[in-house]
Write an enzyme that holds these catalytic residues in place. Structure first.
Site, short mmCIF file in Angstrom:
data_model
loop_
_atom_site.label_atom_id
_atom_site.label_comp_id
_atom_site.label_asym_id
_atom_site.label_seq_id
_atom_site.Cartn_x
_atom_site.Cartn_y
_atom_site.Cartn_z
N GLU A 134 -76.97 -17.89 89.47
CA GLU A 134 -76.39 -16.91 90.77
C GLU A 134 -75.67 -15.83 89.82
OE1 GLU A 134 -75.80 -19.14 94.49
OE2 GLU A 134 -74.05 -19.45 93.48
N GLY B 276 -73.09 -12.23 97.94
CA GLY B 276 -72.40 -11.77 99.11
C GLY B 276 -72.32 -10.23 99.21
N LYS C 42 -70.21 -22.67 102.22
CA LYS C 42 -68.67 -22.21 101.73
C LYS C 42 -67.81 -22.45 102.87
CE LYS C 42 -71.14 -18.59 99.40
NZ LYS C 42 -71.28 -17.43 98.50
N GLU D 110 -67.45 -18.89 92.72
CA GLU D 110 -66.19 -18.89 93.24
C GLU D 110 -65.18 -19.78 93.24
OE1 GLU D 110 -67.98 -19.05 97.34
OE2 GLU D 110 -68.88 -16.89 96.96
N SER E 288 -77.44 -13.35 97.56
CA SER E 288 -78.10 -12.33 98.34
C SER E 288 -79.46 -12.32 98.83
CB SER E 288 -77.79 -10.74 98.28
OG SER E 288 -76.44 -10.46 98.11
N HIS F 219 -69.67 -23.39 91.22
CA HIS F 219 -70.04 -22.28 91.62
C HIS F 219 -68.94 -21.10 91.13
CE1 HIS F 219 -70.37 -19.16 95.01
NE2 HIS F 219 -71.50 -19.65 95.25
N ASN G 244 -75.42 -23.16 100.97
CA ASN G 244 -74.05 -23.45 100.65
C ASN G 244 -73.12 -22.78 102.05
OD1 ASN G 244 -71.66 -23.19 99.59
ND2 ASN G 244 -72.06 -22.16 98.05
#
Ligand code: 13P
Length: 255
Positions: free
Chosen positions: A166, A172, A11, A96, A213, A94, A9
């Site tokens: 996730e 991250g 992003k 985010e 991560s 996702h 991904n």
């Protein structure tokens, strides 16, 4: 047998030119690896160029989001039909997008239905936040997200999609879950929920990734777990060599 799937991904990284450079740096090596599906998910504007750069490659392409409507007055959005021919996968829900763009479980469900209706395979993201983790709510949150995302889908449709577990606190942060902890949620919550909603056969057929991560140094820990079928990779997927290494390690362990 579930074929492992490692998806990058990207992003909001990489211009069109940078995206092509990155995919060209991975392509030949990824094409030599058997037994693992590799997917790159560049930003929308680079999909076309990346898809062209991957013609006759076994590397697949994914989008990072999509609207559910056929078309319409939705400024800035991308309809399912616009992705057809450009990519095979689409990341949906996702964390985010849930956190910064107001995506809801209901929206993720609508998007999943729309993607499947257009022959696109959703990669549906679920996972608890740090506060939910600390409050011991992981299982209930993930169970709820899975149930809501799959509402109204047939068992056949569920078999063709991918779920990415996730944990938000692992994204991250360099603070990955342990393989064992991720496998527990994937087996005891994600797969078990699908078994309850559908049947054991469907639960065993659906591919479930871990994300958060992951990198070349820890991918083996996840891929050694029996219920983890791959990874949704963020930061580490922006490095050609590292991403190829992750796919190679997966192939060595699982094929
Ligand atoms: P990182 O691998 O950078 O933690 O990102 C994970 C992710 O969000 C993939 O969708």
């Amino acid at each position: 047998m579930r074929k492992p799937i490692i998806a990058g991904n990207w992003k909001m990284y990489k211009t069109i030119g940078e995206a092509v450079t990155l995919v060209e740096a991975m392509r030949a090596s990824l094409d030599e690896i058997e037994g693992v599906e590799s997917v790159v998910c560049p930003p929308f504007v680079a999909l076309s160029a990346v898809a062209a750069a991957l013609q006759s490659s076994r590397v697949k392409v994914g989008a990072q989001n999509m609207h559910w409507a056929e078309q319409g007055a939705y400024t800035g959005e991308i309809a399912p039909a616009m992705l057809v021919g450009l990519c095979q996968y689409v990341i949906l829900g996702h964390s985010e997008r849930r956190a910064y763009f107001g995506e809801t479980d209901e929206g993720v469900n609508r998007k999943a239905k729309a993607a499947l209706a257009h022959g696109l395979s959703p990669i549906i993201c679920v996972g608890e936040t740090e506060a939910q983790y600390d409050a011991g709510e992981t299982d209930s949150v993930v169970r709820h997200q899975v149930t809501a995302a799959l509402g109204g889908l047939t068992a056949n449709q569920v078999c063709s999609l991918v779920i990415a577990y996730e944990p938000v606190w692992a994204i991250g942060t360099g603070k990955a879950a342990t393989g064992e902890a991720a496998n527990r949620v994937i087996r005891d919550i994600v797969r078990a929920t699908i078994a309850e909603l559908y049947d054991e056969e469907t639960a065993q057929a659906v591919r479930i990734q871990y994300g958060g991560s992951t990198n070349p140094a820890n991918i083996a820990e996840f891929m050694q777990q029996p219920d983890i079928d791959g990874a949704l990779v963020g930061g580490a997927s922006l490095q050609a060599e590292g991403f190829v290494q992750m796919v190679r390690i997966t192939a060595r362990l699982r094929s």
